[in-house]
Scaffold this motif. Structure first.
Motif, PDB file in Angstrom:
ATOM      1  N   GLN A 234       0.896  -1.284   0.132  1.00 47.29           N
ATOM      2  CA  GLN A 234       0.044   0.064   0.065  1.00 47.29           C
ATOM      3  C   GLN A 234       0.954   1.305   0.142  1.00 47.29           C
ATOM      4  OE1 GLN A 234      -3.389   0.414  -0.351  1.00 47.29           O
ATOM      5  NE2 GLN A 234      -3.227   2.519  -0.230  1.00 47.29           N
ATOM      6  N   LYS A 235       2.126   1.273   0.609  1.00 42.71           N
ATOM      7  CA  LYS A 235       2.777   2.426   0.761  1.00 42.71           C
ATOM      8  C   LYS A 235       3.663   2.511  -0.469  1.00 42.71           C
ATOM      9  CE  LYS A 235       6.807   4.013   3.545  1.00 42.71           C
ATOM     10  NZ  LYS A 235       7.752   3.749   4.591  1.00 42.71           N
ATOM     11  N   HIS A 236       4.068   1.690  -1.052  1.00 47.44           N
ATOM     12  CA  HIS A 236       4.907   1.749  -2.372  1.00 47.44           C
ATOM     13  C   HIS A 236       4.501   1.597  -3.693  1.00 47.44           C
ATOM     14  CE1 HIS A 236       8.550   1.892   0.735  1.00 47.44           C
ATOM     15  NE2 HIS A 236       8.058   0.849   1.210  1.00 47.44           N
ATOM     16  N   TYR A 237       3.606   0.784  -3.485  1.00 46.04           N
ATOM     17  CA  TYR A 237       2.781   0.063  -4.902  1.00 46.04           C
ATOM     18  C   TYR A 237       1.193   0.293  -4.822  1.00 46.04           C
ATOM     19  CZ  TYR A 237       7.493  -1.694  -4.219  1.00 46.04           C
ATOM     20  OH  TYR A 237       8.761  -2.154  -4.017  1.00 46.04           O
ATOM     21  N   SER A 238       0.805   1.457  -4.091  1.00 47.33           N
ATOM     22  CA  SER A 238      -0.550   1.725  -4.331  1.00 47.33           C
ATOM     23  C   SER A 238      -1.328   1.480  -5.703  1.00 47.33           C
ATOM     24  CB  SER A 238      -0.867   2.826  -3.582  1.00 47.33           C
ATOM     25  OG  SER A 238      -2.351   3.114  -3.552  1.00 47.33           O
ATOM     26  N   GLY A 239      -2.365   0.377  -5.783  1.00 47.39           N
ATOM     27  CA  GLY A 239      -3.163   0.240  -6.868  1.00 47.39           C
ATOM     28  C   GLY A 239      -2.657  -0.619  -7.911  1.00 47.39           C
ATOM     29  N   MET A 240      -1.322  -1.094  -7.553  1.00 43.46           N
ATOM     30  CA  MET A 240      -0.771  -2.053  -8.652  1.00 43.46           C
ATOM     31  C   MET A 240      -0.908  -3.633  -8.418  1.00 43.46           C
ATOM     32  SD  MET A 240       3.450  -2.091  -9.521  1.00 43.46           S
ATOM     33  CE  MET A 240       3.491  -0.869 -10.762  1.00 43.46           C
ATOM     34  N   ILE A 241      -1.047  -3.909  -7.187  1.00 41.56           N
ATOM     35  CA  ILE A 241      -1.171  -5.408  -6.884  1.00 41.56           C
ATOM     36  C   ILE A 241      -2.554  -5.619  -6.445  1.00 41.56           C
ATOM     37  CG2 ILE A 241      -0.199  -7.130  -5.204  1.00 41.56           C
ATOM     38  CD1 ILE A 241       2.308  -5.114  -4.882  1.00 41.56           C
ATOM     39  N   THR A 242      -3.060  -6.678  -6.916  1.00 42.86           N
ATOM     40  CA  THR A 242      -4.518  -7.308  -6.539  1.00 42.86           C
ATOM     41  C   THR A 242      -4.195  -8.873  -5.872  1.00 42.86           C
ATOM     42  OG1 THR A 242      -5.768  -5.897  -8.045  1.00 42.86           O
ATOM     43  CG2 THR A 242      -6.687  -7.902  -7.169  1.00 42.86           C
ATOM     44  N   ARG A 243      -4.589  -8.967  -4.852  1.00 44.48           N
ATOM     45  CA  ARG A 243      -4.261 -10.715  -4.229  1.00 44.48           C
ATOM     46  C   ARG A 243      -5.817 -11.230  -4.323  1.00 44.48           C
ATOM     47  NH1 ARG A 243      -4.967 -12.893   0.708  1.00 44.48           N
ATOM     48  NH2 ARG A 243      -4.154 -15.096   0.898  1.00 44.48           N
ATOM     49  N   ILE A 244      -5.834 -12.390  -5.038  1.00 44.00           N
ATOM     50  CA  ILE A 244      -7.283 -13.064  -5.147  1.00 44.00           C
ATOM     51  C   ILE A 244      -7.240 -14.188  -4.100  1.00 44.00           C
ATOM     52  CG2 ILE A 244      -9.170 -14.244  -6.201  1.00 44.00           C
ATOM     53  CD1 ILE A 244      -8.155 -12.267  -8.639  1.00 44.00           C
ATOM     54  N   GLY A 245      -7.600 -14.196  -2.867  1.00 42.80           N
ATOM     55  CA  GLY A 245      -7.585 -15.329  -2.061  1.00 42.80           C
ATOM     56  C   GLY A 245      -8.662 -16.316  -2.240  1.00 42.80           C
ATOM     57  N   PRO A 246      -8.783 -17.515  -1.617  1.00 44.96           N
ATOM     58  CA  PRO A 246      -9.634 -18.429  -1.897  1.00 44.96           C
ATOM     59  C   PRO A 246     -11.002 -18.073  -1.657  1.00 44.96           C
ATOM     60  CG  PRO A 246      -8.572 -18.781   0.489  1.00 44.96           C
ATOM     61  CD  PRO A 246      -7.688 -17.754  -0.254  1.00 44.96           C
ATOM     62  N   ASP A 247     -11.398 -17.141  -0.751  1.00 47.50           N
ATOM     63  CA  ASP A 247     -12.758 -16.807  -0.750  1.00 47.50           C
ATOM     64  C   ASP A 247     -13.199 -16.182  -2.393  1.00 47.50           C
ATOM     65  OD1 ASP A 247     -12.582 -17.352   1.926  1.00 47.50           O
ATOM     66  OD2 ASP A 247     -12.511 -15.331   2.709  1.00 47.50           O
ATOM     67  N   PHE A 248     -12.389 -15.646  -2.907  1.00 51.02           N
ATOM     68  CA  PHE A 248     -12.767 -15.319  -4.281  1.00 51.02           C
ATOM     69  C   PHE A 248     -12.325 -16.034  -5.214  1.00 51.02           C
ATOM     70  CE2 PHE A 248     -12.938 -11.703  -1.243  1.00 51.02           C
ATOM     71  CZ  PHE A 248     -14.119 -10.977  -1.558  1.00 51.02           C
ATOM     72  N   GLY A 249     -11.829 -17.353  -5.256  1.00 52.69           N
ATOM     73  CA  GLY A 249     -11.382 -18.074  -6.245  1.00 52.69           C
ATOM     74  C   GLY A 249     -10.157 -18.548  -6.538  1.00 52.69           C
ATOM     75  N   GLY A 250      -9.163 -17.866  -5.649  1.00 48.17           N
ATOM     76  CA  GLY A 250      -7.648 -18.114  -5.857  1.00 48.17           C
ATOM     77  C   GLY A 250      -7.444 -19.537  -5.377  1.00 48.17           C
ATOM     78  N   GLU A 251      -8.117 -20.480  -5.114  1.00 49.17           N
ATOM     79  CA  GLU A 251      -7.614 -21.850  -5.219  1.00 49.17           C
ATOM     80  C   GLU A 251      -8.249 -22.650  -6.448  1.00 49.17           C
ATOM     81  OE1 GLU A 251      -9.323 -23.609  -1.391  1.00 49.17           O
ATOM     82  OE2 GLU A 251     -11.210 -22.770  -1.764  1.00 49.17           O
ATOM     83  N   ASN A 252      -8.943 -22.143  -7.231  1.00 48.49           N
ATOM     84  CA  ASN A 252      -9.573 -22.753  -8.273  1.00 48.49           C
ATOM     85  C   ASN A 252      -9.075 -22.195  -9.578  1.00 48.49           C
ATOM     86  OD1 ASN A 252     -11.240 -24.205  -9.971  1.00 48.49           O
ATOM     87  ND2 ASN A 252     -13.027 -22.966  -9.697  1.00 48.49           N
ATOM     88  N   VAL A 253      -7.835 -22.555  -9.950  1.00 48.23           N
ATOM     89  CA  VAL A 253      -6.889 -21.894 -11.097  1.00 48.23           C
ATOM     90  C   VAL A 253      -6.647 -22.808 -11.902  1.00 48.23           C
ATOM     91  CG1 VAL A 253      -4.766 -20.572 -11.638  1.00 48.23           C
ATOM     92  CG2 VAL A 253      -6.302 -19.900  -9.594  1.00 48.23           C
ATOM     93  N   THR A 254      -6.846 -22.528 -13.266  1.00 45.04           N
ATOM     94  CA  THR A 254      -6.307 -23.403 -14.410  1.00 45.04           C
ATOM     95  C   THR A 254      -5.577 -22.462 -15.364  1.00 45.04           C
ATOM     96  OG1 THR A 254      -8.128 -24.784 -14.284  1.00 45.04           O
ATOM     97  CG2 THR A 254      -6.968 -24.764 -16.249  1.00 45.04           C
ATOM     98  N   VAL A 255      -4.511 -22.876 -15.901  1.00 47.75           N
ATOM     99  CA  VAL A 255      -3.663 -22.014 -16.752  1.00 47.75           C
ATOM    100  C   VAL A 255      -3.623 -22.735 -18.206  1.00 47.75           C
ATOM    101  CG1 VAL A 255      -2.274 -21.261 -14.889  1.00 47.75           C
ATOM    102  CG2 VAL A 255      -1.442 -23.307 -16.165  1.00 47.75           C
ATOM    103  N   ASP A 256      -3.332 -21.965 -19.199  1.00 46.17           N
ATOM    104  CA  ASP A 256      -3.327 -22.198 -20.576  1.00 46.17           C
ATOM    105  C   ASP A 256      -2.006 -21.693 -21.227  1.00 46.17           C
ATOM    106  OD1 ASP A 256      -3.233 -22.675 -23.316  1.00 46.17           O
ATOM    107  OD2 ASP A 256      -5.329 -22.570 -23.537  1.00 46.17           O
TER     108      ASP A 256
END
Length: 420
Positions: A234-256
């Motif tokens: 928040q101090k150094h990189y405000s607005g740049m980083i978004t973390r999506i945890g398990p409550d919002f689907g962060g444990e249900n990931v597929t990549v291509d």
């Protein structure tokens, strides 16, 4: 008795067999084979050779001639270090400590015969075997990804070429591009590591590509030093980083990897760089040796001996040992306990009660360093935490600068302790 040619050859064969047999008093030096030349293996080889004063024959098997530390590799990604500063050789272990360094892969362990098989075709006998192979990845942990995709979507969780690749990909990101990290589930190597990496990527992008975005898909509800990292972001990189945890689907990931897309609970994200850090397990040689239970190798914390085979000691990230995190500092600390136990078993030297320590430093921004650590002791059940400490939110700049400087001194000290 007169020796004819047949008797002489037979006597020679018998003598050779004696030299190849496990150590008994009055015979050849006992033999220790160490597999893996990282923080655990290199330290163990050095201490066994040094403290036994040549009484034990030590062989270190490590496929790479140059070892790149995984710890501090994030600082290379962030532009705080050169790649050569995290590169180390095994020359001093060989020249000053008498360690026989073999650059090869171990592909088999015969626990009955007490030999290890090398990919090059040879075999090494041992009286004690020390395994410190680090980590491998759990097959299928991230749907769509396996090691064949590591050039498109690098893990960079083993130091060296993967670290170089990830940094190059970040530098090649288009203006306003998207960096996605798929974070690993517990337990894994270096619990603060993914989040220090996010900090270093953000530091680099803020300077070179300030409209870029960073997304973390994280299967864990919480992570190491979370309050400290989130405060720093928040101090150094405000607005740049978004973390999506398990409550919002962060444990249900597929990549291509072919399309360079990440599916986060049905939401498709187009990634310019995708850093996939999968679930982890003990280095494969532990499984080959038959000393794992589940994904890890259980050990007795008093000696770091395998709970499956008392002639094998296991160190570092590969172990299931209790409360210690999987870190370079932990592996180095465990290696000294194992080295003492090996010397006591093979030479009769004195062994003292096992004590352990660990500290993990992380850099959030230039000279903004934080740390977490603890001391530990061995119980019959596990390596147990005794007490601990952690940096606090809101610390002033001078303290954070001092913490970062402390980490630099630690890096210099531990690598000297590993490689001499």
């Amino acid at each position: 008795m007169r020796l004819n040619r047949r008797r002489f050859i037979g006597t020679g064969v018998a003598a050779s067999a004696t030299l190849a047999a496990p150590m008994v008093m009055g015979q050849a030096r006992p033999r220790v084979v160490v597999v893996g030349g990282g923080a655990g293996g290199a330290t163990a080889a050095r201490y066994i050779a040094k403290d036994s004063q040549g009484a034990i024959d030590v062989t270190l098997v490590e496929p790479t001639r140059t070892y790149y530390t995984c710890f501090f590799s994030n600082l290379y990604i962030g532009g705080f270090r050169e790649l050569g500063s995290i590169a180390h050789s095994y020359g001093t272990l060989a020249s000053e400590y008498g360690v026989n360094v073999v650059h090869d892969w171990v592909v088999g362990v015969d626990r009955d015969a007490k030999t290890v098989a090398l990919a090059g075709g040879g075999a090494l006998p041992y009286d004690r075997l020390v395994l410190s192979p680090g980590i491998d990845f759990v097959d299928g942990a991230v749907p769509g990804w396996d090691v064949s995709a590591q050039n498109a979507m690098p893990h960079a969780y083993k130091g060296g070429s993967q670290t170089e690749l990830l940094k190059a990909q970040i530098e090649a990101m288009p203006e306003g591009g998207t960096y996605v990290m798929v974070a690993p589930p517990n337990p894994f190597r270096c619990p603060p590591g993914p989040y220090e990496r996010i900090s270093m990527v953000a530091h680099k992008l803020k300077a070179e590509n300030p409209t870029a975005k960073i997304i973390i898909a994280d299967p864990k509800a919480n992570f190491s030093k979370q309050g400290l990292f989130e405060e720093g972001w928040q101090k150094h990189y405000s607005g740049m980083i978004t973390r999506i945890g398990p409550d919002f689907g962060g444990e249900n990931v597929t990549v291509d990897p072919a399309a360079m897309t990440v599916d986060i609970d049905g939401e498709i994200v187009k990634a310019d760089v995708c850093n996939v850090i999968p679930a982890q397990k003990a280095g494969r040689i532990c499984e080959i040796a038959g000393i794992t239970e589940g994904n890890w190798a259980p050990v007795d914390g008093h000696t770091m001996q395998s709970r499956v085979d008392e002639n094998i000691h296991v160190l570092g990230d590969a172990t299931n040992q209790g409360d210690m995190p999987k870190s370079g500092f932990s592996a180095n600390s465990q290696a000294k306990v194992a080295a003492m136990a090996v010397r006591a078993a093979l030479t009769g030297s004195r062994a003292f009660p096992a004590k352990f320590s660990n500290t993990c430093w992380s850099l959030i921004n230039a000279e903004d360093g934080v740390k977490v650590g603890a001391t530990y002791e061995a119980t019959d059940e596990k390596i147990a935490k005794v007490d601990g400490f952690i940096s606090q939110t809101g610390e002033d700049a001078d303290l954070r600068r001092a913490t970062y400087q402390e980490s630099l001194g630690w890096y210099s000290g531990i690598t000297s302790d590993m490689f001499g």
